[in-house]
Design a protein around this motif. Structure first.
Motif, PDB file in Angstrom:
ATOM      1  N   ALA A  31       2.947  -1.258  -6.450  1.00 23.27           N
ATOM      2  CA  ALA A  31       1.995  -0.619  -4.974  1.00 23.27           C
ATOM      3  C   ALA A  31       1.275   0.664  -5.879  1.00 23.27           C
ATOM      4  O   ALA A  31       0.333   0.514  -5.094  1.00 23.27           O
ATOM      5  CB  ALA A  31       3.208  -0.491  -4.305  1.00 23.27           C
ATOM      6  N   PHE A  69      -2.337  -0.268  -7.573  1.00 28.47           N
ATOM      7  CA  PHE A  69      -2.825  -0.657  -6.611  1.00 28.47           C
ATOM      8  C   PHE A  69      -2.955   0.300  -5.410  1.00 28.47           C
ATOM      9  O   PHE A  69      -4.499   0.308  -5.482  1.00 28.47           O
ATOM     10  CB  PHE A  69      -1.975  -1.887  -5.638  1.00 28.47           C
ATOM     11  N   PHE A  70      -2.516   0.744  -4.730  1.00 28.05           N
ATOM     12  CA  PHE A  70      -2.929   2.674  -4.292  1.00 28.05           C
ATOM     13  C   PHE A  70      -3.839   3.020  -5.090  1.00 28.05           C
ATOM     14  O   PHE A  70      -4.662   3.954  -4.802  1.00 28.05           O
ATOM     15  CB  PHE A  70      -1.387   3.215  -3.112  1.00 28.05           C
ATOM     16  N   PHE A 124      -7.596   0.840  -5.540  1.00 31.07           N
ATOM     17  CA  PHE A 124      -8.481   0.567  -4.775  1.00 31.07           C
ATOM     18  C   PHE A 124      -8.115   1.132  -3.505  1.00 31.07           C
ATOM     19  O   PHE A 124      -8.591   1.392  -2.361  1.00 31.07           O
ATOM     20  CB  PHE A 124      -7.476  -0.964  -3.694  1.00 31.07           C
ATOM     21  N   SER A 125      -7.496   2.840  -3.198  1.00 32.83           N
ATOM     22  CA  SER A 125      -7.236   3.558  -2.089  1.00 32.83           C
ATOM     23  C   SER A 125      -7.305   5.329  -2.252  1.00 32.83           C
ATOM     24  O   SER A 125      -8.389   6.061  -1.796  1.00 32.83           O
ATOM     25  CB  SER A 125      -6.212   3.204  -1.333  1.00 32.83           C
ATOM     26  N   TRP A 126      -6.111   5.715  -3.267  1.00 30.64           N
ATOM     27  CA  TRP A 126      -6.655   6.945  -3.831  1.00 30.64           C
ATOM     28  C   TRP A 126      -7.578   7.684  -4.265  1.00 30.64           C
ATOM     29  O   TRP A 126      -8.661   8.312  -4.318  1.00 30.64           O
ATOM     30  CB  TRP A 126      -5.083   7.741  -4.289  1.00 30.64           C
ATOM     31  N   ILE A 180     -11.013   7.349  -2.274  1.00 32.92           N
ATOM     32  CA  ILE A 180     -10.989   8.153  -0.867  1.00 32.92           C
ATOM     33  C   ILE A 180     -11.631   9.547  -1.830  1.00 32.92           C
ATOM     34  O   ILE A 180     -12.156  10.611  -1.440  1.00 32.92           O
ATOM     35  CB  ILE A 180      -9.582   8.806  -0.607  1.00 32.92           C
ATOM     36  N   THR A 239      -7.744  10.647  13.939  1.00 33.79           N
ATOM     37  CA  THR A 239      -6.245   9.842  13.654  1.00 33.79           C
ATOM     38  C   THR A 239      -5.184  11.287  13.402  1.00 33.79           C
ATOM     39  O   THR A 239      -4.458  11.334  13.435  1.00 33.79           O
ATOM     40  CB  THR A 239      -6.131   9.074  12.290  1.00 33.79           C
ATOM     41  N   LEU A 294       2.480   9.657   0.173  1.00 34.09           N
ATOM     42  CA  LEU A 294       1.247   9.330   0.211  1.00 34.09           C
ATOM     43  C   LEU A 294       0.144   8.200   0.594  1.00 34.09           C
ATOM     44  O   LEU A 294      -0.934   7.573   0.249  1.00 34.09           O
ATOM     45  CB  LEU A 294       1.291   9.489  -2.105  1.00 34.09           C
ATOM     46  N   PHE A 295       1.347   7.299   0.437  1.00 36.85           N
ATOM     47  CA  PHE A 295       1.098   6.169   0.637  1.00 36.85           C
ATOM     48  C   PHE A 295       1.044   5.847   2.035  1.00 36.85           C
ATOM     49  O   PHE A 295      -0.164   5.704   3.095  1.00 36.85           O
ATOM     50  CB  PHE A 295       2.718   4.973   0.689  1.00 36.85           C
ATOM     51  N   THR A 320      -2.414   6.950   3.896  1.00 43.29           N
ATOM     52  CA  THR A 320      -4.049   6.006   4.158  1.00 43.29           C
ATOM     53  C   THR A 320      -3.994   5.577   5.609  1.00 43.29           C
ATOM     54  O   THR A 320      -4.823   4.890   5.044  1.00 43.29           O
ATOM     55  CB  THR A 320      -4.069   5.333   2.730  1.00 43.29           C
ATOM     56  N   LEU A 321      -2.750   5.667   5.970  1.00 40.90           N
ATOM     57  CA  LEU A 321      -2.972   5.034   7.035  1.00 40.90           C
ATOM     58  C   LEU A 321      -4.088   5.132   8.011  1.00 40.90           C
ATOM     59  O   LEU A 321      -4.516   4.972   8.427  1.00 40.90           O
ATOM     60  CB  LEU A 321      -1.678   4.801   8.173  1.00 40.90           C
ATOM     61  N   VAL A 334      -3.233  -3.689  -0.890  1.00 41.99           N
ATOM     62  CA  VAL A 334      -3.319  -2.234   0.010  1.00 41.99           C
ATOM     63  C   VAL A 334      -3.176  -2.647   0.796  1.00 41.99           C
ATOM     64  O   VAL A 334      -3.866  -2.385   1.804  1.00 41.99           O
ATOM     65  CB  VAL A 334      -4.232  -1.273  -1.090  1.00 41.99           C
ATOM     66  N   SER A 335      -1.591  -2.152   0.871  1.00 38.13           N
ATOM     67  CA  SER A 335      -1.710  -1.963   2.645  1.00 38.13           C
ATOM     68  C   SER A 335      -0.448  -1.151   2.807  1.00 38.13           C
ATOM     69  O   SER A 335       1.461  -1.315   3.304  1.00 38.13           O
ATOM     70  CB  SER A 335      -0.889  -3.508   3.669  1.00 38.13           C
ATOM     71  N   ALA A 336      -0.440   0.185   3.813  1.00 41.27           N
ATOM     72  CA  ALA A 336       0.148   1.188   3.438  1.00 41.27           C
ATOM     73  C   ALA A 336       1.900   0.630   4.924  1.00 41.27           C
ATOM     74  O   ALA A 336       2.532   0.415   5.026  1.00 41.27           O
ATOM     75  CB  ALA A 336       0.115   2.541   4.071  1.00 41.27           C
ATOM     76  N   ILE A 381       3.698  -2.167   3.577  1.00 43.85           N
ATOM     77  CA  ILE A 381       5.444  -1.307   2.630  1.00 43.85           C
ATOM     78  C   ILE A 381       5.964  -0.543   3.881  1.00 43.85           C
ATOM     79  O   ILE A 381       6.922  -0.758   4.585  1.00 43.85           O
ATOM     80  CB  ILE A 381       4.304   0.077   2.616  1.00 43.85           C
TER      81      ILE A 381
END
Lengths: 291, 304
Positions: A14, A17-18, A21-23, A26, A277, B131-132, B135-136, B177-179, B182
């Motif tokens: 995880a 991946f994060f 493709f995410s952190w 960003i 958000t 951190l997870f 990202t939401l 990738v899916s917070a 999780i």
């Protein structure tokens, strides 16, 4: 110690991946926005300060303003037309003692269909003069609307379609929330002689209010990112009447290959969404405290 | 379902009151008319696929193809023509293939992480969760461009994911990738008693063994929800495949529909037939798992 290493092993996929493709993307948002991005690995990207933002906001100001105004209009019309539909549907269907399951499924049906399918189908339905809707209008003796060929009605058409597609899923959430309204409240109100309208106003709505607020913000976040519907249905037209922020980013990417400017516009969208958000999480946190 | 209904706005006593009765049936009528507008466009699309183009866009509008009284004369062959003749079969398989890999990517890292965060002693759990779940806050559209550039040149290793297999790896890997997944797994596992896990540990079971043999059998519900949402997500996705897939033969079903509609030489009834065929898998999935899906939406507040 051994168990900690094992746990880290469970988390590793995880995290990888994060990170990729995410952190990392960003973080890259904030970097590329200030660069002249180079896809050539031999040539380094060059720092150019606020030049990308100047291009987007000053040089392109006409198009940028149109894109943001359209999105804001889409958000506003979406609230005006689409926001209350699922609330009314939820409250009404919750009371139905006949065909209750049928109503749930019938109104949820459009939500199951893929967005692309719905959009192409409605494109045909909205076809000026000859499409189903205008043909029906003419058939009952009304003027054909023209829908997608007029600037004002094109946006309206998109919002009508989005409402048709989206209301059912939101309705399900309201139906679930309505199950949580304590029966005692209604009983007490009934004993006090409150009419049904008074019960809706003083019990149902206040009980739904927290979830209404949450879904309002979620809807705004969703509509800020509108892309597929105008991209397929109107190509952003007529005369950029339905051109959106994401379509602008798409054009910068695939017509101009200008990654820096595309990222700069993306960063602005990013900031808007983060602000929304943050409001969302403040609202939900306050609700949890009140409980 | 009727029996378990708790009392709501209108009580049984109200219901017997004539004026309330009138309101009830008025609302019922309005809801029925509304239901017509949700069902009718779909039926219109289904029947219009059987019409020639001039009848789809014609005046006065028709609902059933002509001759309306003789259904066996309608152009039923169009469905076969599109599915087999226009190679829609191929795009179905493409999308199924992609969906399977995306499903694996959606399930494995998230369930492992969910298990670790729920039932194991992890280093820095607070920081990791922050951190997870951070990202939401940002939907992927907000960092679309940097993500697009990242998959074409992964940091450190400098691999281009778009280069091979028509770009599929660049769709599959980010699906991991899916917070939210999780979070779903973790909160579901949190409700499973830790004593079960500890008992298995004393018996010498490995952590993977516990996850597969103790946790998994108790968690079919959450795995089902994540799987259904993952499949629907891949099947319906448009923007990301549009940016990534660079070989028309490997298009997903939604990209194919988009192009099919743009081709000037394809009759619109064939496009409508293609739209209907492409809606079958999601409709089928819904028919099979209707209760699960509705619960999933109500539970998570997520629509796909």
């Amino acid at each position: 110690m051994r168990s900690r290493i094992l746990a880290a092993g469970f988390l590793a996929p995880a995290i990888v991946f994060f990170a990729l493709f995410s952190w990392w993307p960003i973080i890259q948002s904030f970097i590329i926005s200030f660069q002249e991005y180079s896809t050539d690995s031999a040539k380094a990207s060059r720092w150019i300060g606020l030049e990308n933002f100047r291009q987007v906001l000053v040089v392109d100001s006409d198009i940028t303003a149109v894109a943001w105004m359209n999105v804001l209009l889409f958000v506003a019309l979406g609230i005006l037309i689409g926001y209350f539909v699922p609330i009314v549907l939820g409250i009404a269907i919750n009371e139905m003692r006949h065909a209750n399951s049928f109503f749930r499924i019938a109104y949820y049906l459009p939500a199951i269909l893929p967005m692309v399918v719905v959009t192409i189908m409605w494109k045909y339905i909205f076809t000026p003069e000859e499409g189903l809707l205008d043909a029906l209008f003419r058939w009952v003796g009304l003027q054909p609307v023209g829908w997608l060929i007029n600037k004002s009605t094109a946006m309206l058409g998109l919002v009508i379609m989005a409402t048709w597609k989206g209301a059912g899923a939101t309705m399900i959430i309201y139906l679930a929330a309505l199950q949580g309204v304590p029966a005692e409240l209604y009983e007490a109100a009934e004993l006090d002689g409150a009419s049904i309208r008074q019960r809706i106003r003083h019990i149902t709505i206040p009980q739904l209010l927290p979830i209404m607020l949450v879904l309002l913000i979620l809807q705004i976040i969703g509509t800020f990112q509108v892309f597929t519907e105008p991209f397929i249905m109107t190509k952003g037209g007529p005369a950029r009447g339905t051109y959106t922020v994401l379509m602008y980013i798409y054009d910068k990417l695939f017509r101009e290959y200008n990654y820096g400017q595309a990222t700069a516009m993306g960063l602005m969208l990013f900031l808007v969404l983060v602000i929304l958000t943050v409001i969302y999480s403040l609202v939900t946190r306050r609700q949890e405290q009140n409980r | 379902m009727k029996d378990e209904r708790a009392r709501s706005l209108i009580s049984d006593i109200d219901y017997r009151n004539p004026s309330t009765h009138l309101i009830y049936w008025s609302v019922f009528t309005v809801l029925s008319l509304g239901a017509v507008t949700t069902i009718l466009p779909l039926l219109w699309g289904f029947f219009s696929a059987l019409k020639p183009s001039y009848e789809i866009f014609g005046f006065p509008p028709t609902f059933l193809p002509r001759p309306a009284a003789r259904p066996w004369q309608w152009n039923w062959g169009v469905y076969d023509e599109v599915f087999a003749g226009s190679q829609f079969m191929r795009y179905f398989w493409n999308t199924f293939l992609l969906a399977v890999f995306c499903w694996i990517a959606a399930i494995v890292p998230s369930s492992l992480a969910g298990y670790a965060l729920s039932k194991m002693k992890t280093p820095m759990p607070k920081l990791l969760m922050l951190l997870f779940f951070m990202t939401l806050m940002v939907p992927f559209q907000a960092y679309l461009v940097p993500l697009f550039l990242t998959v074409r040149d992964l940091p450190l290793v400098h691999i281009n994911l778009v280069q091979h297999f028509a770009g599929y790896p660049a769709i599959i890997l980010p699906a991991g990738v899916s917070a939210f997944n999780i979070f779903l797994f973790k909160s579901f596992f949190d409700d499973i008693p830790t004593s079960l896990v500890e008992a298995a540990r004393i018996d010498g079971a490995s952590e993977i063994g516990i996850l597969l043999r103790v946790i998994l059998p108790l968690s079919y519900a959450v795995f089902a929800v994540v799987s259904i949402f993952s499949f629907m997500g891949t099947w319906n996705d448009f923007l990301w495949p549009l940016l990534i897939i660079n070989d028309n033969n490997w298009n997903t079903i939604m990209l194919r529909l988009y192009q099919y509609d743009l081709q000037g030489d394809v009759a619109k009834n064939k496009v409508l037939a293609a739209l209907m065929i492409s809606s079958v898998p999601p409709l089928l999935l819904f028919a099979l798992f209707q209760r699960k899906i509705m619960q999933g939406i109500a539970l998570t507040g997520v629509k796909f």
